[in-house]
Design a protein around this motif. Structure first.
Motif, PDB file in Angstrom:
ATOM      1  N   TYR A 149      28.080  45.564  38.998  1.00  0.00           N
ATOM      2  CA  TYR A 149      29.477  45.540  38.560  1.00  0.00           C
ATOM      3  C   TYR A 149      29.740  46.798  37.737  1.00  0.00           C
ATOM      4  CZ  TYR A 149      29.076  40.691  40.033  1.00  0.00           C
ATOM      5  OH  TYR A 149      28.851  39.551  40.770  1.00  0.00           O
TER       6      TYR A 149
ATOM      7  N   LYS B  61      39.683  36.798  46.996  1.00  0.00           N
ATOM      8  CA  LYS B  61      40.964  37.460  47.258  1.00  0.00           C
ATOM      9  C   LYS B  61      41.084  38.770  46.494  1.00  0.00           C
ATOM     10  CE  LYS B  61      43.612  33.306  48.458  1.00  0.00           C
ATOM     11  NZ  LYS B  61      44.724  32.390  48.071  1.00  0.00           N
ATOM     12  N   VAL B  62      40.193  38.976  45.527  1.00  0.00           N
ATOM     13  CA  VAL B  62      40.187  40.234  44.773  1.00  0.00           C
ATOM     14  C   VAL B  62      40.010  41.425  45.699  1.00  0.00           C
ATOM     15  CG1 VAL B  62      37.700  40.217  44.338  1.00  0.00           C
ATOM     16  CG2 VAL B  62      39.219  41.352  42.715  1.00  0.00           C
TER      17      VAL B  62
ATOM     18  N   GLN C  36      43.223  43.044  46.406  1.00  0.00           N
ATOM     19  CA  GLN C  36      44.044  43.446  45.270  1.00  0.00           C
ATOM     20  C   GLN C  36      43.824  44.915  44.931  1.00  0.00           C
ATOM     21  OE1 GLN C  36      42.918  40.749  42.123  1.00  0.00           O
ATOM     22  NE2 GLN C  36      43.727  38.950  43.183  1.00  0.00           N
TER      23      GLN C  36
ATOM     24  N   HIS D  39      40.509  47.887  42.878  1.00  0.00           N
ATOM     25  CA  HIS D  39      39.107  47.537  43.066  1.00  0.00           C
ATOM     26  C   HIS D  39      38.567  48.241  44.307  1.00  0.00           C
ATOM     27  CE1 HIS D  39      39.772  44.189  40.222  1.00  0.00           C
ATOM     28  NE2 HIS D  39      40.865  43.939  40.930  1.00  0.00           N
TER      29      HIS D  39
ATOM     30  N   ARG E  14      38.343  33.252  44.888  1.00  0.00           N
ATOM     31  CA  ARG E  14      37.919  34.367  44.019  1.00  0.00           C
ATOM     32  C   ARG E  14      37.762  35.645  44.834  1.00  0.00           C
ATOM     33  NH1 ARG E  14      31.469  33.017  42.940  1.00  0.00           N
ATOM     34  NH2 ARG E  14      30.731  34.314  44.663  1.00  0.00           N
TER      35      ARG E  14
ATOM     36  N   PHE F  73      35.107  39.298  38.164  1.00  0.00           N
ATOM     37  CA  PHE F  73      35.612  39.946  39.377  1.00  0.00           C
ATOM     38  C   PHE F  73      36.896  40.711  39.075  1.00  0.00           C
ATOM     39  CE2 PHE F  73      33.657  37.868  43.363  1.00  0.00           C
ATOM     40  CZ  PHE F  73      32.388  37.886  42.800  1.00  0.00           C
ATOM     41  N   GLN F  74      37.785  40.086  38.324  1.00  0.00           N
ATOM     42  CA  GLN F  74      39.067  40.715  38.036  1.00  0.00           C
ATOM     43  C   GLN F  74      38.908  41.956  37.168  1.00  0.00           C
ATOM     44  OE1 GLN F  74      42.064  40.035  39.289  1.00  0.00           O
ATOM     45  NE2 GLN F  74      41.227  38.393  40.551  1.00  0.00           N
ATOM     46  N   SER F  75      37.891  41.996  36.317  1.00  0.00           N
ATOM     47  CA  SER F  75      37.726  43.116  35.393  1.00  0.00           C
ATOM     48  C   SER F  75      36.858  44.235  35.958  1.00  0.00           C
ATOM     49  CB  SER F  75      37.122  42.621  34.078  1.00  0.00           C
ATOM     50  OG  SER F  75      35.818  42.103  34.283  1.00  0.00           O
TER      51      SER F  75
ATOM     52  N   VAL G 183      35.281  34.453  38.248  1.00  0.00           N
ATOM     53  CA  VAL G 183      36.628  34.988  38.473  1.00  0.00           C
ATOM     54  C   VAL G 183      36.982  36.086  37.474  1.00  0.00           C
ATOM     55  CG1 VAL G 183      39.083  34.442  38.451  1.00  0.00           C
ATOM     56  CG2 VAL G 183      37.468  32.912  39.613  1.00  0.00           C
ATOM     57  N   GLU G 184      36.759  35.832  36.193  1.00  0.00           N
ATOM     58  CA  GLU G 184      37.136  36.804  35.172  1.00  0.00           C
ATOM     59  C   GLU G 184      36.385  38.126  35.358  1.00  0.00           C
ATOM     60  OE1 GLU G 184      37.231  37.291  30.279  1.00  0.00           O
ATOM     61  OE2 GLU G 184      36.833  35.328  31.194  1.00  0.00           O
TER      62      GLU G 184
ATOM     63  N   ASN H  80      35.976  47.272  38.501  1.00  0.00           N
ATOM     64  CA  ASN H  80      36.634  48.261  39.362  1.00  0.00           C
ATOM     65  C   ASN H  80      35.819  48.560  40.616  1.00  0.00           C
ATOM     66  OD1 ASN H  80      38.879  48.767  37.576  1.00  0.00           O
ATOM     67  ND2 ASN H  80      37.476  49.906  36.270  1.00  0.00           N
TER      68      ASN H  80
END
Length: 283
Positions: free
Chosen positions: A229, A162-163, A166, A169, A160, A109-111, A106-107, A113
């Motif tokens: 990533y 759902k990114v 958002q 990204h 997870r 994925f959120q970080s 999760v972390e 771009n």
């Protein structure tokens, strides 16, 4: 062509082994003398110095103490930890089930771009429906001989993912056409997954490409499943392990391969036609 995906991990281990070997040499000790001071066999010293056996933190502390270089122990331990996290066997990370593994991403994925994903075997996790994800994860649990928590793990995977909706990204997702025809789970779950793919390419931040089986002028044959990533990290999924590649030259090689694969893919209407064909083939 990408090199062996474990090469970065092995290179990192070799650097740890080289550093320990240099500490022994600087201390004027033979391998046998160091083994006596550490309280283990000469063969263990040899295995560590040849990067055949990764040293534990306690091994490193003993080694540095024997070389009168205790001040370097923590740095070497940190270097060794980094090397060992580059190549992680699934059995070491999923002993209690697969739910925790899904949450661990999760972390990151959120970080991130820009996501680049290439898959020759499965619908990318970011686009998986619950039924399809449950079938994939349950099969993995059976293969690895671990508790089957596929239902909870599938829920975590969708959470997870759902990114993808958002802001901030972007996603470039590639798969081989054969993925559309590998039936995982029940027919209705596979149909739902293919139906989801029909609309995935219309998501604002998503570029979905499918490499047709009919492609007659491939510039690169199918590769292992990998995620990139941003431009910093490549994660390669093998049957037995996950390999994290951070060496810039290797990351660049995977990016080059990704662009070659991307150039062979079809998008939009042509991609949707391949998906519709796969749905029709379900009968």
């Amino acid at each position: 062509m990408p090199v062996s995906p474990s090469s970065s991990a092995q290179a990192a281990r070799a650097l740890v082994a080289q550093r320990l070997s240099e500490l022994r040499s600087d201390a004027g000790l033979t391998g046998g003398e160091l083994a006596v001071r550490c309280g283990w066999t000469h063969s263990k010293t040899s295995r560590i110095e040849n990067a055949r056996t990764p040293p534990s933190p306690e091994d490193i502390r003993r080694w540095c103490r024997a070389c009168e270089a205790e001040g370097q122990a923590q740095d070497v331990i940190a270097q060794s930890h980094h090397a060992e996290t580059q190549y992680v066997e699934w059995q070491r990370t999923v002993r209690s089930g697969l739910r925790r593994l899904q949450d661990s991403y999760v972390e990151m994925f959120q970080s991130t771009n820009l996501f680049r994903v290439y898959s020759p075997t499965l619908v990318p996790g970011l686009l998986q429906t619950e039924g399809y994800a449950r079938a994939v994860l349950s099969a993995n649990a059976r293969l690895l001989g671990i508790p089957d928590d596929a239902e909870e793990a599938a829920e975590a995977r969708l959470e997870r993912s759902k990114v993808i909706h958002q802001p901030g990204h972007r996603f470039v997702l590639l798969m081989e056409e054969s993925v559309l025809h590998y039936r995982l789970g029940k027919a209705d779950a596979m149909a739902a997954q293919l139906g989801c793919l029909l609309t995935a390419g219309a998501l604002p931040a998503v570029s979905l490409g499918i490499i047709p089986r009919s492609e007659t002028e491939r510039t690169l044959w199918p590769q292992e499943l990998f995620h990139v990533y941003d431009d910093m990290l490549v994660s390669v999924e093998l049957m037995s392990a996950r390999v994290r590649i951070t060496q810039p030259s290797e990351v660049a090689l995977y990016l080059k391969a990704f662009e070659q694969l991307r150039s062979m893919a079809v998008y939009g209407r042509e991609a949707r036609a391949l998906i519709v064909g796969a749905i029709d083939a379900l009968g």
